[in-house]
Design a protein around this motif. Structure first.
Motif, PDB file in Angstrom:
ATOM      1  N   HIS A  86       3.001   6.015  -5.658  1.00  0.00           N
ATOM      2  CA  HIS A  86       2.652   6.112  -7.076  1.00  0.00           C
ATOM      3  C   HIS A  86       1.746   7.316  -7.349  1.00  0.00           C
ATOM      4  O   HIS A  86       1.857   7.960  -8.394  1.00  0.00           O
ATOM      5  CB  HIS A  86       1.972   4.820  -7.540  1.00  0.00           C
ATOM      6  CG  HIS A  86       1.600   4.820  -8.986  1.00  0.00           C
ATOM      7  ND1 HIS A  86       2.543   4.852 -10.000  1.00  0.00           N
ATOM      8  CD2 HIS A  86       0.390   4.809  -9.607  1.00  0.00           C
ATOM      9  CE1 HIS A  86       1.938   4.864 -11.170  1.00  0.00           C
ATOM     10  NE2 HIS A  86       0.638   4.830 -10.958  1.00  0.00           N
ATOM     11  N   VAL A  87       0.860   7.636  -6.395  1.00  0.00           N
ATOM     12  CA  VAL A  87      -0.042   8.786  -6.578  1.00  0.00           C
ATOM     13  C   VAL A  87       0.473  10.015  -5.820  1.00  0.00           C
ATOM     14  O   VAL A  87      -0.248  10.990  -5.631  1.00  0.00           O
ATOM     15  CB  VAL A  87      -1.486   8.437  -6.135  1.00  0.00           C
ATOM     16  CG1 VAL A  87      -2.058   7.334  -7.003  1.00  0.00           C
ATOM     17  CG2 VAL A  87      -1.541   8.052  -4.651  1.00  0.00           C
ATOM     18  N   ASN A  88       1.722   9.928  -5.356  1.00  0.00           N
ATOM     19  CA  ASN A  88       2.399  11.034  -4.676  1.00  0.00           C
ATOM     20  C   ASN A  88       1.726  11.429  -3.352  1.00  0.00           C
ATOM     21  O   ASN A  88       1.778  12.588  -2.936  1.00  0.00           O
ATOM     22  CB  ASN A  88       2.511  12.263  -5.587  1.00  0.00           C
ATOM     23  CG  ASN A  88       3.608  13.218  -5.137  1.00  0.00           C
ATOM     24  OD1 ASN A  88       4.640  12.792  -4.630  1.00  0.00           O
ATOM     25  ND2 ASN A  88       3.375  14.510  -5.297  1.00  0.00           N
ATOM     26  N   ASP A  89       1.108  10.458  -2.693  1.00  0.00           N
ATOM     27  CA  ASP A  89       0.533  10.695  -1.367  1.00  0.00           C
ATOM     28  C   ASP A  89       1.569  10.266  -0.328  1.00  0.00           C
ATOM     29  O   ASP A  89       1.407   9.242   0.355  1.00  0.00           O
ATOM     30  CB  ASP A  89      -0.779   9.914  -1.215  1.00  0.00           C
ATOM     31  CG  ASP A  89      -1.504  10.250   0.080  1.00  0.00           C
ATOM     32  OD1 ASP A  89      -0.983  11.068   0.866  1.00  0.00           O
ATOM     33  OD2 ASP A  89      -2.596   9.678   0.299  1.00  0.00           O
ATOM     34  N   ARG A 132       0.829  -1.204   0.000  1.00  0.00           N
ATOM     35  CA  ARG A 132       0.000   0.000   0.000  1.00  0.00           C
ATOM     36  C   ARG A 132       0.866   1.257   0.000  1.00  0.00           C
ATOM     37  O   ARG A 132       0.470   2.289  -0.565  1.00  0.00           O
ATOM     38  CB  ARG A 132      -0.960  -0.025   1.196  1.00  0.00           C
ATOM     39  CG  ARG A 132      -2.072  -1.068   1.049  1.00  0.00           C
ATOM     40  CD  ARG A 132      -3.175  -0.864   2.072  1.00  0.00           C
ATOM     41  NE  ARG A 132      -2.772  -1.297   3.390  1.00  0.00           N
ATOM     42  CZ  ARG A 132      -2.903  -2.540   3.850  1.00  0.00           C
ATOM     43  NH1 ARG A 132      -3.423  -3.483   3.062  1.00  0.00           N
ATOM     44  NH2 ARG A 132      -2.528  -2.850   5.076  1.00  0.00           N
ATOM     45  N   ASP A 159       1.605   1.979  -3.500  1.00  0.00           N
ATOM     46  CA  ASP A 159       0.439   2.610  -4.144  1.00  0.00           C
ATOM     47  C   ASP A 159       0.372   4.100  -3.794  1.00  0.00           C
ATOM     48  O   ASP A 159       0.078   4.940  -4.657  1.00  0.00           O
ATOM     49  CB  ASP A 159      -0.856   1.921  -3.698  1.00  0.00           C
ATOM     50  CG  ASP A 159      -0.951   0.480  -4.196  1.00  0.00           C
ATOM     51  OD1 ASP A 159      -0.275   0.150  -5.190  1.00  0.00           O
ATOM     52  OD2 ASP A 159      -1.703  -0.302  -3.584  1.00  0.00           O
ATOM     53  N   ASP A 160       0.649   4.414  -2.530  1.00  0.00           N
ATOM     54  CA  ASP A 160       0.634   5.820  -2.092  1.00  0.00           C
ATOM     55  C   ASP A 160       1.699   6.631  -2.819  1.00  0.00           C
ATOM     56  O   ASP A 160       1.442   7.760  -3.255  1.00  0.00           O
ATOM     57  CB  ASP A 160       0.873   5.913  -0.579  1.00  0.00           C
ATOM     58  CG  ASP A 160      -0.211   5.233   0.235  1.00  0.00           C
ATOM     59  OD1 ASP A 160      -1.357   5.163  -0.240  1.00  0.00           O
ATOM     60  OD2 ASP A 160       0.107   4.762   1.346  1.00  0.00           O
ATOM     61  N   GLN A 184       0.025  -5.610 -10.952  1.00  0.00           N
ATOM     62  CA  GLN A 184       0.789  -4.561 -10.294  1.00  0.00           C
ATOM     63  C   GLN A 184       2.273  -4.884 -10.304  1.00  0.00           C
ATOM     64  O   GLN A 184       3.116  -3.985 -10.449  1.00  0.00           O
ATOM     65  CB  GLN A 184       0.311  -4.367  -8.854  1.00  0.00           C
ATOM     66  CG  GLN A 184       0.877  -3.124  -8.185  1.00  0.00           C
ATOM     67  CD  GLN A 184       0.499  -1.838  -8.913  1.00  0.00           C
ATOM     68  OE1 GLN A 184      -0.673  -1.609  -9.196  1.00  0.00           O
ATOM     69  NE2 GLN A 184       1.486  -1.006  -9.247  1.00  0.00           N
TER      70      GLN A 184
END
Length: 327
Positions: free
Chosen positions: A37-40, A31, A34-35, A303
């Motif tokens: 990847h979206v720059n979170d 996770r 994933d974060d 993924q």
């Protein structure tokens, strides 16, 4: 087959009670990717806080990624926390110096006390290792590599002699590894630490600059198991599964070994692909594959393909030390 699945489920439940289940650990790391990847990055670093608070042992590659994220956020408290944790898990300062993202923190005033106490913090890392086992693994991998190099690079007519010796050594070392797993546990990074040829800058620097923090791992046992299972051998998946849950064996290494069992086992056992090493010839529904991967902590097959493509793209651009890359 039903008995094996039930046993695995019960095993995971036992580890969940202790709060040290490394299958959950790996799901958190997925996770984080994933974060990122979206720059979170704020959510990502918070997830890493969960690992820090709940797991005594954290893989070096994850400590390094957490430090990269904290550095990107310019989070002083977390930079100090993860810099110290990197050292406790065996990551040398030269790696931090060689990475373009985290290199600047070595000049920060608030990190100087940690840097100056490097030797004492590093001793904590050494004290957590089974140094006898680590030395034994060095002897085993050196022998493995001698036989393997003769098969791969030896004078062609002599390979007819080298290959049977390689097979005999594979079988012998597999039995040794089984005894180690039964008596101590899977001899990976948690028990043995990071290999010297990686942490020593004179040997590891060029590799680190070439492929970045993804090289921070211990793969001696994985390499020997891959060689052993290039031919049909006894099934040891049950022995290895519990070592995923207790953190001795990364899920990715288990999946790679399982792929070799499935590829070269000649259907001797009920093997199944995880498609961690093998990426082609898929005959199963990806939903089934993903369920199998999820059970040991891996991300989805698609993924994993995307992550590999992202790494390859940055590798070609020589950006592996300039970007935070997924597993």
């Amino acid at each position: 087959m039903k008995y094996r699945v039930l046993l695995f489920v019960l095993l995971i439940c036992c580890y969940k009670v202790t709060g040290q289940n490394y299958i959950d650990y790996q799901h958190i790391c997925n996770r984080v990717d994933d974060d990122v990847h979206v720059n979170d990055l704020q959510t990502a670093v918070t997830r890493f806080d969960t690992l820090f608070n709940n797991y005594q042992f954290i893989y070096g590659v994850h400590c390094f990624k957490a430090l990269q994220i904290a550095t990107k956020l310019n989070d002083e408290k977390r930079i100090c926390k993860w810099l110290e944790k990197c050292i406790i898990q065996g990551v040398p300062l030269w790696m931090i110096r060689a990475n373009d993202i985290v290199n600047p923190i070595l000049a920060y005033s608030y990190t100087q006390s940690i840097i100056q106490s490097y030797d004492s913090v590093h001793r904590v890392y050494i004290s957590n290792l089974d140094t006898v086992l680590a030395k034994r693994m060095v002897v085993m991998i050196e022998k493995d590599q001698r036989h393997t190099n003769k098969v791969n690079n030896g004078f062609l007519p002599f390979r007819l002699v080298y290959y049977p010796r390689w097979l005999r050594n594979n079988k012998k070392q597999l039995n040794m590894l089984i005894n180690i797993v039964d008596s101590i546990g899977y001899p990976g990074e948690k028990l043995c630490g990071l290999p010297y040829e990686l942490t020593d800058s004179t040997q590891g620097y060029s590799l680190f600059r070439k492929i970045g923090p993804s090289c921070i791992k211990h793969t001696y046992a994985q390499t020997m198991l891959m060689h052993a299972y290039s031919n049909p051998r006894k099934d040891i998946r049950d022995k290895l599964l519990k070592n995923i849950a207790n953190g001795n064996m990364p899920a990715s290494q288990y999946a790679i070994v399982a792929d070799f069992m499935a590829q070269y086992g000649r259907k001797k056992h009920d093997y199944r692909f995880y498609y961690q090493w093998v990426k082609s010839g898929i005959s199963e529904d990806t939903t089934i594959i993903d369920s199998r991967r999820h059970a040991i902590g891996l991300n989805t097959f698609q993924q994993s393909i995307k992550n590999a493509a992202m790494f390859l793209q940055q590798f070609k651009k020589k950006n592996v030390n300039k970007e935070i890359l997924p597993e």
